[in-house]
Design a protein around this motif. Structure first.
Motif, PDB file in Angstrom:
ATOM      1  N   GLN A   1      10.260  21.471  34.645  1.00 50.72           N
ATOM      2  CA  GLN A   1      10.595  20.282  33.853  1.00 50.72           C
ATOM      3  C   GLN A   1      10.643  20.664  32.383  1.00 50.72           C
ATOM      4  OE1 GLN A   1      11.157  17.557  35.504  1.00 50.72           O
ATOM      5  NE2 GLN A   1      11.170  15.879  34.002  1.00 50.72           N
ATOM      6  N   VAL A   2      11.734  20.285  31.742  1.00 50.60           N
ATOM      7  CA  VAL A   2      11.916  20.574  30.316  1.00 50.60           C
ATOM      8  C   VAL A   2      12.160  19.267  29.580  1.00 50.60           C
ATOM      9  CG1 VAL A   2      13.357  21.714  28.602  1.00 50.60           C
ATOM     10  CG2 VAL A   2      12.842  22.879  30.761  1.00 50.60           C
ATOM     11  N   GLN A   3      11.514  19.107  28.450  1.00 56.64           N
ATOM     12  CA  GLN A   3      11.707  17.909  27.627  1.00 56.64           C
ATOM     13  C   GLN A   3      12.097  18.289  26.211  1.00 56.64           C
ATOM     14  OE1 GLN A   3       7.942  15.743  28.034  1.00 56.64           O
ATOM     15  NE2 GLN A   3       9.008  14.218  29.263  1.00 56.64           N
ATOM     16  N   LEU A   4      13.000  17.481  25.639  1.00 58.68           N
ATOM     17  CA  LEU A   4      13.373  17.615  24.238  1.00 58.68           C
ATOM     18  C   LEU A   4      12.974  16.323  23.543  1.00 58.68           C
ATOM     19  CD1 LEU A   4      15.090  19.923  25.445  1.00 58.68           C
ATOM     20  CD2 LEU A   4      16.892  19.305  23.850  1.00 58.68           C
ATOM     21  N   VAL A   5      12.156  16.442  22.511  1.00 61.39           N
ATOM     22  CA  VAL A   5      11.667  15.265  21.799  1.00 61.39           C
ATOM     23  C   VAL A   5      12.102  15.355  20.343  1.00 61.39           C
ATOM     24  CG1 VAL A   5       9.655  13.933  21.099  1.00 61.39           C
ATOM     25  CG2 VAL A   5       9.718  15.037  23.354  1.00 61.39           C
ATOM     26  N   GLU A   6      12.825  14.305  19.911  1.00 64.00           N
ATOM     27  CA  GLU A   6      13.338  14.268  18.544  1.00 64.00           C
ATOM     28  C   GLU A   6      12.455  13.408  17.655  1.00 64.00           C
ATOM     29  OE1 GLU A   6      17.677  14.006  20.631  1.00 64.00           O
ATOM     30  OE2 GLU A   6      16.110  12.488  20.541  1.00 64.00           O
ATOM     31  N   SER A   7      12.564  13.659  16.361  1.00 63.16           N
ATOM     32  CA  SER A   7      11.886  12.824  15.377  1.00 63.16           C
ATOM     33  C   SER A   7      12.650  12.917  14.063  1.00 63.16           C
ATOM     34  CB  SER A   7      10.441  13.270  15.181  1.00 63.16           C
ATOM     35  OG  SER A   7      10.399  14.602  14.714  1.00 63.16           O
ATOM     36  N   ARG A  29      12.024  29.718  29.810  1.00 62.31           N
ATOM     37  CA  ARG A  29      12.031  31.173  29.705  1.00 62.31           C
ATOM     38  C   ARG A  29      12.740  31.601  28.438  1.00 62.31           C
ATOM     39  NH1 ARG A  29      15.629  35.068  31.840  1.00 62.31           N
ATOM     40  NH2 ARG A  29      16.696  33.514  33.122  1.00 62.31           N
ATOM     41  N   ARG A  30      13.824  30.886  28.156  1.00 65.96           N
ATOM     42  CA  ARG A  30      14.608  31.221  26.961  1.00 65.96           C
ATOM     43  C   ARG A  30      15.567  30.061  26.680  1.00 65.96           C
ATOM     44  NH1 ARG A  30      18.213  36.014  24.991  1.00 65.96           N
ATOM     45  NH2 ARG A  30      20.190  34.952  24.668  1.00 65.96           N
ATOM     46  N   ILE A  31      15.886  29.851  25.395  1.00 67.12           N
ATOM     47  CA  ILE A  31      16.882  28.849  25.027  1.00 67.12           C
ATOM     48  C   ILE A  31      18.073  29.557  24.393  1.00 67.12           C
ATOM     49  CG2 ILE A  31      17.399  26.809  23.643  1.00 67.12           C
ATOM     50  CD1 ILE A  31      14.497  26.002  23.829  1.00 67.12           C
ATOM     51  N   VAL A 101      15.254  28.389  32.672  1.00 65.36           N
ATOM     52  CA  VAL A 101      13.913  28.252  33.234  1.00 65.36           C
ATOM     53  C   VAL A 101      13.615  29.506  34.062  1.00 65.36           C
ATOM     54  CG1 VAL A 101      13.992  25.749  33.229  1.00 65.36           C
ATOM     55  CG2 VAL A 101      14.827  26.997  35.238  1.00 65.36           C
ATOM     56  N   PRO A 102      12.334  29.766  34.347  1.00 67.26           N
ATOM     57  CA  PRO A 102      11.960  31.033  34.987  1.00 67.26           C
ATOM     58  C   PRO A 102      12.608  31.288  36.342  1.00 67.26           C
ATOM     59  CG  PRO A 102      10.049  30.013  33.997  1.00 67.26           C
ATOM     60  CD  PRO A 102      11.149  29.010  33.910  1.00 67.26           C
ATOM     61  N   TRP A 103      12.920  30.231  37.118  1.00 68.80           N
ATOM     62  CA  TRP A 103      13.379  30.411  38.484  1.00 68.80           C
ATOM     63  C   TRP A 103      14.890  30.320  38.627  1.00 68.80           C
ATOM     64  CZ3 TRP A 103      10.184  26.654  36.627  1.00 68.80           C
ATOM     65  CH2 TRP A 103      10.736  25.377  36.468  1.00 68.80           C
ATOM     66  N   GLU A 104      15.638  30.273  37.536  1.00 71.16           N
ATOM     67  CA  GLU A 104      17.089  30.207  37.600  1.00 71.16           C
ATOM     68  C   GLU A 104      17.705  31.251  36.684  1.00 71.16           C
ATOM     69  OE1 GLU A 104      17.643  25.447  38.656  1.00 71.16           O
ATOM     70  OE2 GLU A 104      18.283  26.255  36.727  1.00 71.16           O
ATOM     71  N   PHE A 105      18.918  31.721  37.061  1.00 76.08           N
ATOM     72  CA  PHE A 105      19.593  32.737  36.266  1.00 76.08           C
ATOM     73  C   PHE A 105      20.458  32.138  35.165  1.00 76.08           C
ATOM     74  CE2 PHE A 105      18.305  36.454  38.404  1.00 76.08           C
ATOM     75  CZ  PHE A 105      18.204  36.162  39.753  1.00 76.08           C
ATOM     76  N   THR A 106      20.979  30.933  35.389  1.00 75.47           N
ATOM     77  CA  THR A 106      21.907  30.358  34.421  1.00 75.47           C
ATOM     78  C   THR A 106      21.241  29.245  33.625  1.00 75.47           C
ATOM     79  OG1 THR A 106      22.727  28.817  36.088  1.00 75.47           O
ATOM     80  CG2 THR A 106      23.919  30.894  35.835  1.00 75.47           C
TER      81      THR A 106
END
Length: 121
Positions: A1-7, A29-31, A101-106
């Motif tokens: 689960q990934v969240q992006l929180v703006e302010s 894992r990386r952005i 994310v760690p479990w996906e390549f793309t």
């Protein structure tokens, strides 16, 4: 689960400045690319600024010289400095990130919830 929180959104007078921030959290894992989009009432969402993992920046023509995008790769954050604001900059601004994310390549696209920027006297 990934969240992006703006302010950082709000009401500002023409010619004023705001700074938007966005923090990504979760199983990251990386952005790759990070960006800011905006959507004004009755209009399509448009890309305002993008920054790659290498630091290459691209801007919407109408904001060049007024907006600056930056990122902190170690902290998974992206910011947008908005200067010399105009009434036509009024919109909901959305943070965007291509997250691996760690479990996906793309990478997969992720969006923040949006923050309102209103430029008015």
């Amino acid at each position: 689960q990934v969240q992006l929180v703006e302010s950082g959104g709000g009401l500002v007078q023409p010619g004023g400045s705001l700074r938007l921030s966005c923090a990504a959290s979760g199983s990251i894992r990386r952005i790759d690319d990070m960006a800011w989009y905006r959507q004004a009432p009755g209009k399509q969402r448009e890309l305002v600024a993008k920054i790659t993992s290498a630091g290459t920046r691209n801007y919407l023509d109408s904001v060049k010289g007024r907006f600056t995008i930056s990122r902190d790769t170690a902290k998974n954050t992206v910011s947008l400095q908005l200067d010399s604001l105009k009434s036509e900059d009024t919109a909901v601004y959305y943070c965007y990130a291509d997250v691996r994310v760690p479990w996906e390549f793309t990478p997969r696209p992720h969006w923040g919830q949006g923050t309102q920027v209103t430029v008015s006297s």
